[in-house]
Motif scaffolding. Sequence first.
Motif, PDB file in Angstrom:
ATOM      1  N   LEU A   1       0.828  -1.202   0.000  1.00 46.82           N
ATOM      2  CA  LEU A   1       0.000   0.000   0.000  1.00 46.82           C
ATOM      3  C   LEU A   1       0.863   1.254   0.000  1.00 46.82           C
ATOM      4  O   LEU A   1       0.563   2.237  -0.701  1.00 46.82           O
ATOM      5  CB  LEU A   1      -0.921  -0.010   1.222  1.00 46.82           C
ATOM      6  N   SER A   2       1.942   1.223   0.764  1.00 50.65           N
ATOM      7  CA  SER A   2       2.845   2.373   0.810  1.00 50.65           C
ATOM      8  C   SER A   2       3.490   2.608  -0.555  1.00 50.65           C
ATOM      9  O   SER A   2       3.610   3.756  -1.009  1.00 50.65           O
ATOM     10  CB  SER A   2       3.922   2.136   1.877  1.00 50.65           C
ATOM     11  N   ARG A   3       3.886   1.531  -1.219  1.00 54.21           N
ATOM     12  CA  ARG A   3       4.478   1.674  -2.552  1.00 54.21           C
ATOM     13  C   ARG A   3       3.460   2.189  -3.566  1.00 54.21           C
ATOM     14  O   ARG A   3       3.797   2.946  -4.478  1.00 54.21           O
ATOM     15  CB  ARG A   3       5.059   0.330  -3.005  1.00 54.21           C
ATOM     16  N   SER A   4       2.212   1.760  -3.402  1.00 54.78           N
ATOM     17  CA  SER A   4       1.178   2.222  -4.330  1.00 54.78           C
ATOM     18  C   SER A   4       0.945   3.728  -4.217  1.00 54.78           C
ATOM     19  O   SER A   4       0.529   4.375  -5.188  1.00 54.78           O
ATOM     20  CB  SER A   4      -0.134   1.467  -4.081  1.00 54.78           C
ATOM     21  N   TYR A   5       1.219   4.291  -3.047  1.00 55.17           N
ATOM     22  CA  TYR A   5       1.105   5.741  -2.863  1.00 55.17           C
ATOM     23  C   TYR A   5       2.423   6.459  -3.172  1.00 55.17           C
ATOM     24  O   TYR A   5       2.543   7.654  -2.916  1.00 55.17           O
ATOM     25  CB  TYR A   5       0.679   6.059  -1.431  1.00 55.17           C
ATOM     26  N   ARG A   6       3.388   5.680  -3.690  1.00 53.26           N
ATOM     27  CA  ARG A   6       4.690   6.216  -4.078  1.00 53.26           C
ATOM     28  C   ARG A   6       5.405   6.890  -2.910  1.00 53.26           C
ATOM     29  O   ARG A   6       6.059   7.933  -3.066  1.00 53.26           O
ATOM     30  CB  ARG A   6       4.546   7.193  -5.237  1.00 53.26           C
ATOM     31  N   ALA A   7       5.285   6.311  -1.734  1.00 53.41           N
ATOM     32  CA  ALA A   7       5.989   6.832  -0.564  1.00 53.41           C
ATOM     33  C   ALA A   7       7.460   6.471  -0.650  1.00 53.41           C
ATOM     34  O   ALA A   7       7.826   5.383  -1.103  1.00 53.41           O
ATOM     35  CB  ALA A   7       5.380   6.262   0.712  1.00 53.41           C
TER      36      ALA A   7
ATOM     37  N   LYS B   1       9.955   7.604   4.276  1.00 55.01           N
ATOM     38  CA  LYS B   1       8.593   7.826   4.752  1.00 55.01           C
ATOM     39  C   LYS B   1       7.918   6.508   5.117  1.00 55.01           C
ATOM     40  O   LYS B   1       7.182   6.422   6.105  1.00 55.01           O
ATOM     41  CB  LYS B   1       7.787   8.548   3.677  1.00 55.01           C
ATOM     42  N   THR B   2       8.183   5.465   4.332  1.00 54.20           N
ATOM     43  CA  THR B   2       7.638   4.140   4.650  1.00 54.20           C
ATOM     44  C   THR B   2       8.173   3.646   5.986  1.00 54.20           C
ATOM     45  O   THR B   2       7.430   3.074   6.794  1.00 54.20           O
ATOM     46  CB  THR B   2       7.996   3.148   3.543  1.00 54.20           C
TER      47      THR B   2
END
Length: 253
Positions: free
Chosen positions: A145-151, A155-156
């Motif tokens: 989910l974090s990668r999908s928001y391009r974090a 930040k992750t």
Amino acid sequence: MALPAALFLGLVVLWELSYRVFKIPKFVVPAPLGIIQETWEWRWRLAGHAGVTLYETLAGFALSIVVGTPLAVLIVYSPLLRRALYPLLVVTQAVPKVAIAPVLLLLLGAGEVSKVIVAFLVAFFPVVVDTATGLAATPPELLDLSRSYRASALKTFLKVRFPMALPFFFSGLKVAVTLAVIGAVVGEFVGSDKGLGYVIVSATSYWKSNLAFGAMGLLAVMAVALFGLVELAERLICPWYAFAREGADAPAE
């Protein structure tokens, strides 16, 4: 807290009665009342020695956090470092600290620094292992989910990995803070002229068992108090985890 306190009080009463009934020599096992009396007589000098041991413990504990937490992050994020460092970490724990303390005494002298280093060496391993376990246990769904928001990776880490690892981190701290007390005392056993470890060695040399037991009692109180402070910090920083754990421990209706 009421049940452990009642159990402890009952054991102390049983200890006192056994001492009187079986007439146990004081140099073998002293009576609780004698320990309390002599501890009170030495209260001001014991307070000074306790302050030294507490300083060594807290300094070693703080150093274990400063060194152990970044090391855990490196181990989780770098498989190469994990393969290189983990065996070395195990080796540091396999060597008895009683064997390391005299070497540190020769290298660093008989001051407080050598005791702080021993406390650190004892305490940092659970910090590293538990923190690394918590960071690695982050659910893959959250990372996706974090990668999908391009974090970003930072930040992750700050928003996902580290908050999820906090319960593991505090579990390591609770173990580490009690081990730090042991490490500081081991250092004082080897060579020191102050601290509760020094009091125990000196008192046993002169057959002052009441004083030795009193110093050990103060060490136990110190360890329990520090454990309680870490647990309090855990409740303040991770209230969701403390609440969930209490709910899981509650009996089912």
